[in-house]
Scaffold this motif. Structure first.
Motif, PDB file in Angstrom:
ATOM      1  N   PRO A 167     -54.258  91.243 -69.892  1.00 54.77           N
ATOM      2  CA  PRO A 167     -52.913  91.558 -70.137  1.00 54.77           C
ATOM      3  C   PRO A 167     -53.163  93.001 -71.055  1.00 54.77           C
ATOM      4  O   PRO A 167     -54.094  93.361 -71.624  1.00 54.77           O
ATOM      5  CB  PRO A 167     -52.588  90.489 -71.155  1.00 54.77           C
ATOM      6  CG  PRO A 167     -53.800  89.801 -71.522  1.00 54.77           C
ATOM      7  CD  PRO A 167     -54.780  89.922 -70.323  1.00 54.77           C
ATOM      8  N   GLN A 168     -52.252  93.759 -71.161  1.00 55.27           N
ATOM      9  CA  GLN A 168     -51.792  94.909 -71.952  1.00 55.27           C
ATOM     10  C   GLN A 168     -52.203  94.535 -73.559  1.00 55.27           C
ATOM     11  O   GLN A 168     -52.595  95.138 -74.224  1.00 55.27           O
ATOM     12  CB  GLN A 168     -50.455  95.453 -71.678  1.00 55.27           C
ATOM     13  CG  GLN A 168     -50.677  96.279 -70.367  1.00 55.27           C
ATOM     14  CD  GLN A 168     -49.341  97.097 -70.161  1.00 55.27           C
ATOM     15  OE1 GLN A 168     -48.288  96.819 -70.633  1.00 55.27           O
ATOM     16  NE2 GLN A 168     -49.411  97.964 -69.232  1.00 55.27           N
ATOM     17  N   ILE A 169     -51.311  93.489 -74.009  1.00 52.78           N
ATOM     18  CA  ILE A 169     -51.487  92.836 -75.039  1.00 52.78           C
ATOM     19  C   ILE A 169     -52.048  91.548 -75.242  1.00 52.78           C
ATOM     20  O   ILE A 169     -51.408  90.694 -74.594  1.00 52.78           O
ATOM     21  CB  ILE A 169     -50.071  92.891 -75.874  1.00 52.78           C
ATOM     22  CG1 ILE A 169     -49.386  94.122 -75.735  1.00 52.78           C
ATOM     23  CG2 ILE A 169     -50.072  92.246 -77.271  1.00 52.78           C
ATOM     24  CD1 ILE A 169     -47.997  94.341 -76.312  1.00 52.78           C
ATOM     25  N   GLU A 170     -53.366  91.572 -75.673  1.00 49.87           N
ATOM     26  CA  GLU A 170     -54.272  90.158 -75.362  1.00 49.87           C
ATOM     27  C   GLU A 170     -54.169  89.294 -76.811  1.00 49.87           C
ATOM     28  O   GLU A 170     -54.095  89.918 -77.813  1.00 49.87           O
ATOM     29  CB  GLU A 170     -55.592  90.651 -75.225  1.00 49.87           C
ATOM     30  CG  GLU A 170     -56.266  89.254 -74.538  1.00 49.87           C
ATOM     31  CD  GLU A 170     -57.704  89.686 -73.773  1.00 49.87           C
ATOM     32  OE1 GLU A 170     -58.195  88.627 -73.594  1.00 49.87           O
ATOM     33  OE2 GLU A 170     -57.950  90.748 -73.620  1.00 49.87           O
ATOM     34  N   ASN A 171     -54.187  88.041 -76.458  1.00 53.91           N
ATOM     35  CA  ASN A 171     -54.148  86.974 -77.653  1.00 53.91           C
ATOM     36  C   ASN A 171     -55.617  86.925 -77.837  1.00 53.91           C
ATOM     37  O   ASN A 171     -56.544  86.413 -77.328  1.00 53.91           O
ATOM     38  CB  ASN A 171     -53.652  85.735 -77.072  1.00 53.91           C
ATOM     39  CG  ASN A 171     -53.811  84.646 -78.393  1.00 53.91           C
ATOM     40  OD1 ASN A 171     -54.463  84.816 -79.320  1.00 53.91           O
ATOM     41  ND2 ASN A 171     -53.427  83.445 -78.065  1.00 53.91           N
ATOM     42  N   PHE A 211     -53.302  81.822 -62.983  1.00 54.32           N
ATOM     43  CA  PHE A 211     -52.789  83.421 -63.378  1.00 54.32           C
ATOM     44  C   PHE A 211     -51.473  83.561 -63.666  1.00 54.32           C
ATOM     45  O   PHE A 211     -50.947  84.463 -64.573  1.00 54.32           O
ATOM     46  CB  PHE A 211     -53.110  84.417 -62.163  1.00 54.32           C
ATOM     47  CG  PHE A 211     -54.552  84.665 -61.743  1.00 54.32           C
ATOM     48  CD1 PHE A 211     -55.084  85.472 -62.663  1.00 54.32           C
ATOM     49  CD2 PHE A 211     -55.418  84.111 -60.716  1.00 54.32           C
ATOM     50  CE1 PHE A 211     -56.363  85.868 -62.581  1.00 54.32           C
ATOM     51  CE2 PHE A 211     -56.731  84.437 -60.662  1.00 54.32           C
ATOM     52  CZ  PHE A 211     -57.232  85.156 -61.425  1.00 54.32           C
ATOM     53  N   ALA A 212     -50.446  82.771 -63.188  1.00 53.65           N
ATOM     54  CA  ALA A 212     -49.325  82.779 -63.541  1.00 53.65           C
ATOM     55  C   ALA A 212     -48.759  82.537 -64.770  1.00 53.65           C
ATOM     56  O   ALA A 212     -47.935  82.889 -65.510  1.00 53.65           O
ATOM     57  CB  ALA A 212     -48.506  82.167 -62.477  1.00 53.65           C
ATOM     58  N   HIS A 213     -49.618  81.228 -65.336  1.00 52.10           N
ATOM     59  CA  HIS A 213     -49.425  80.708 -66.702  1.00 52.10           C
ATOM     60  C   HIS A 213     -50.069  81.441 -67.687  1.00 52.10           C
ATOM     61  O   HIS A 213     -49.468  81.775 -68.740  1.00 52.10           O
ATOM     62  CB  HIS A 213     -49.748  79.222 -66.592  1.00 52.10           C
ATOM     63  CG  HIS A 213     -49.432  78.699 -67.827  1.00 52.10           C
ATOM     64  ND1 HIS A 213     -48.184  78.302 -68.189  1.00 52.10           N
ATOM     65  CD2 HIS A 213     -50.416  78.277 -68.977  1.00 52.10           C
ATOM     66  CE1 HIS A 213     -48.292  77.571 -69.481  1.00 52.10           C
ATOM     67  NE2 HIS A 213     -49.431  77.577 -70.014  1.00 52.10           N
ATOM     68  N   PHE A 214     -51.389  81.681 -67.689  1.00 51.59           N
ATOM     69  CA  PHE A 214     -52.034  82.284 -68.733  1.00 51.59           C
ATOM     70  C   PHE A 214     -51.916  83.815 -68.820  1.00 51.59           C
ATOM     71  O   PHE A 214     -53.161  84.408 -68.448  1.00 51.59           O
ATOM     72  CB  PHE A 214     -53.686  81.677 -68.621  1.00 51.59           C
ATOM     73  CG  PHE A 214     -53.667  80.270 -68.834  1.00 51.59           C
ATOM     74  CD1 PHE A 214     -53.729  79.647 -70.278  1.00 51.59           C
ATOM     75  CD2 PHE A 214     -53.838  79.515 -67.859  1.00 51.59           C
ATOM     76  CE1 PHE A 214     -53.916  78.245 -70.248  1.00 51.59           C
ATOM     77  CE2 PHE A 214     -54.109  77.877 -67.892  1.00 51.59           C
ATOM     78  CZ  PHE A 214     -54.058  77.448 -69.149  1.00 51.59           C
ATOM     79  N   THR A 215     -51.077  84.179 -69.244  1.00 51.04           N
ATOM     80  CA  THR A 215     -50.535  85.811 -69.234  1.00 51.04           C
ATOM     81  C   THR A 215     -51.122  86.384 -70.373  1.00 51.04           C
ATOM     82  O   THR A 215     -51.018  87.625 -70.258  1.00 51.04           O
ATOM     83  CB  THR A 215     -49.159  85.839 -68.776  1.00 51.04           C
ATOM     84  OG1 THR A 215     -48.397  85.456 -69.759  1.00 51.04           O
ATOM     85  CG2 THR A 215     -48.915  85.358 -67.491  1.00 51.04           C
ATOM     86  N   SER A 216     -51.254  85.898 -71.434  1.00 50.88           N
ATOM     87  CA  SER A 216     -51.554  86.765 -72.719  1.00 50.88           C
ATOM     88  C   SER A 216     -53.243  86.687 -73.176  1.00 50.88           C
ATOM     89  O   SER A 216     -53.479  86.969 -74.219  1.00 50.88           O
ATOM     90  CB  SER A 216     -50.843  85.798 -74.027  1.00 50.88           C
ATOM     91  OG  SER A 216     -51.468  84.634 -74.278  1.00 50.88           O
ATOM     92  N   GLN A 217     -54.057  86.450 -72.087  1.00 56.62           N
ATOM     93  CA  GLN A 217     -55.424  86.210 -72.223  1.00 56.62           C
ATOM     94  C   GLN A 217     -56.284  86.530 -70.684  1.00 56.62           C
ATOM     95  O   GLN A 217     -55.415  86.545 -69.903  1.00 56.62           O
ATOM     96  CB  GLN A 217     -56.233  84.939 -72.944  1.00 56.62           C
ATOM     97  CG  GLN A 217     -55.932  83.759 -71.882  1.00 56.62           C
ATOM     98  CD  GLN A 217     -55.948  82.422 -72.738  1.00 56.62           C
ATOM     99  OE1 GLN A 217     -54.859  81.849 -72.989  1.00 56.62           O
ATOM    100  NE2 GLN A 217     -57.225  82.041 -73.322  1.00 56.62           N
ATOM    101  N   THR A 218     -57.450  86.929 -71.028  1.00 55.31           N
ATOM    102  CA  THR A 218     -58.165  87.427 -69.972  1.00 55.31           C
ATOM    103  C   THR A 218     -58.320  86.085 -69.194  1.00 55.31           C
ATOM    104  O   THR A 218     -58.998  85.070 -69.393  1.00 55.31           O
ATOM    105  CB  THR A 218     -59.509  88.112 -70.067  1.00 55.31           C
ATOM    106  OG1 THR A 218     -59.127  89.272 -70.959  1.00 55.31           O
ATOM    107  CG2 THR A 218     -60.081  88.459 -68.756  1.00 55.31           C
ATOM    108  N   VAL A 219     -57.949  86.381 -67.805  1.00 54.29           N
ATOM    109  CA  VAL A 219     -57.975  85.203 -66.718  1.00 54.29           C
ATOM    110  C   VAL A 219     -59.036  85.716 -65.402  1.00 54.29           C
ATOM    111  O   VAL A 219     -58.705  86.717 -64.938  1.00 54.29           O
ATOM    112  CB  VAL A 219     -56.969  84.551 -66.311  1.00 54.29           C
ATOM    113  CG1 VAL A 219     -57.232  83.583 -65.279  1.00 54.29           C
ATOM    114  CG2 VAL A 219     -55.995  83.988 -67.319  1.00 54.29           C
TER     115      VAL A 219
END
Length: 283
Positions: A33-37, A60-68
Motif C-alpha cells: 500500500p502507498q500508506i502502510e501500517n 488481498f481485498a481485506h488487508f489493504t494497509s500492510q504488505t501482503v
C-alpha cells in the motif's frame, strides 16, 4: 459481474523471483500500500494442494494497509518444481520473502502451505514474526523412497485427462462440506482448475515424506492453529497430533466452514488473523 471475477479483480499481477543460488524461479503476488501500517508486519500466505497464489483474493481485498504476499508452491502458478522435499521448498520460499520484506513477516499457511510454514518456522526463524497454521497437519510420514499414495496418483491421472473446469469442480467437491455459496465454489474451482501435473507431483511427494515432529520444538515464533469445524480433509487425529506437538499454540475453531475457511467465510478467517496478531504483537 460474477463473484468469481469480482474476487479475481483483487489479485495483484503475478511476479517472479529468481534465486541466484539455486537458479529456481518462484512466482508470487504482492500488494504494497502507498500508506502502510508500520505497526503491522508483512503477511505472507502459502496456499494448499488445491490452490495457488490466487487463493488469497479475499485476503488481498481485506488487508489493504500492510504488505501482503502470496507465493506459489513449486509447480503451481509459474513456479518451477523443486527437488529435495519440504525443507528445500522452505529454502526457496525463505529466499523470496527475504527479497521482498525487511525484517520478519507473519507466515499464514493453509493445508499443504501449513506444513511448509511449520518447516519454514523451524529452519528460517529469522524471517518469522508469527505463524498461523490453517487446516493442516504434520505430514504423511511415509518411508523414504516409498511410492506416492493412491489418492495423489489418482489426482495426477485425473489431471492428465480432464479439462480445467471438470478437474477444478472435482477437487473442490472433495474439500468442502455442507451448503456453500455457489459463487464461492466457482471461484475455488477456477483456481483448482489451473493446477498442473508437476505441481501435484512435487507437492504430493513433499507431503508424502514429511513428518514435522522433529521441527515443531525448533519453532520460536508465536503460533496459532486454525481449525475448520466442518473440515473433511484434515482428520481429527491428525489435527490433534499437530496441537499436541505445539502445546503453546493459540487455537481458533472456525464455525461453519470446511477446508477453505479463507474463502468460505473470509470475514471470520481474517478476523481470526487480526485477533491473533493483536494478542501476540501488542508488546
Amino acid at each position: 459481474m460474477s463473484e468469481n471475477q469480482y474476487l479475481m479483480d483483487f489479485l495483484p499481477r503475478l511476479s517472479s523471483f529468481r534465486n541466484e543460488t539455486s537458479g529456481t524461479i518462484t512466482s508470487y503476488r504482492i500488494n504494497q500500500p502507498q500508506i502502510e501500517n508500520t505497526e503491522r508486519p508483512a503477511l505472507v500466505f502459502l496456499h494448499g494442494f488445491n490452490g495457488s497464489s490466487k487463493s488469497w483474493a479475499c485476503q488481498f481485498a481485506h488487508f489493504t494497509s500492510q504488505t501482503v504476499i502470496a507465493i506459489d508452491a513449486p509447480g503451481f502458478g509459474e513456479s518451477q518444481v523443486v527437488d529435495g522435499g519440504m525443507v528445500a521448498i522452505a529454502d526457496e520460499v525463505a529466499a523470496v520473502i527475504a527479497s521482498l520484506v525487511t525484517g520478519k513477516a507473519v507466515i499464514i499457511g493453509h493445508s499443504m502451505g501449513g506444513m511448509l510454514a511449520q518447516v519454514l518456522g523451524a529452519t528460517h526463524p529469522d524471517i518469522c514474526e508469527a505463524i498461523i497454521l490453517s487446516c493442516t497437519h504434520k505430514g504423511r510420514a511415509q518411508p523414504a523412497g516409498s511410492p506416492l499414495g493412491a489418492a495423489v496418483l489418482e489426482r495426477i491421472q485425473q489431471r492428465e485427462v480432464m479439462d480445467d473446469a471438470s478437474y477444478g469442480a472435482l477437487r473442490v467437491g472433495k474439500m468442502l462440506s455442507g451448503r456453500i455459496d455457489p459463487q464461492i465454489v466457482a471461484f475455488l474451482a477456477a483456481v483448482a482448475g489451473e493446477i498442473r501435473v508437476e505441481g501435484i507431483r512435487c507437492g504430493g511427494f513433499a507431503m508424502h515424506y514429511l513428518d514435522t515432529s522433529a521441527f515443531l520444538d525448533k519453532i520460536t515464533a508465536p503460533v496459532a492453529i486454525f481449525t475448520g469445524a466442518d473440515d473433511i480433509v484434515v482428520k481429527p487425529d491428525a489435527a490433534a497430533a499437530l496441537k499436541a506437538g505445539l502445546p503453546q499454540a493459540h487455537h481458533a475453531l472456525l464455525a461453519g466452514v470446511g477446508h477453505a475457511p479463507y474463502c468460505e467465510d473470509a470475514a471470520s478467517f481474517n478476523a481470526a488473523i487480526e485477533a491473533f496478531l493483536d494478542a501476540v504483537l501488542a508488546g
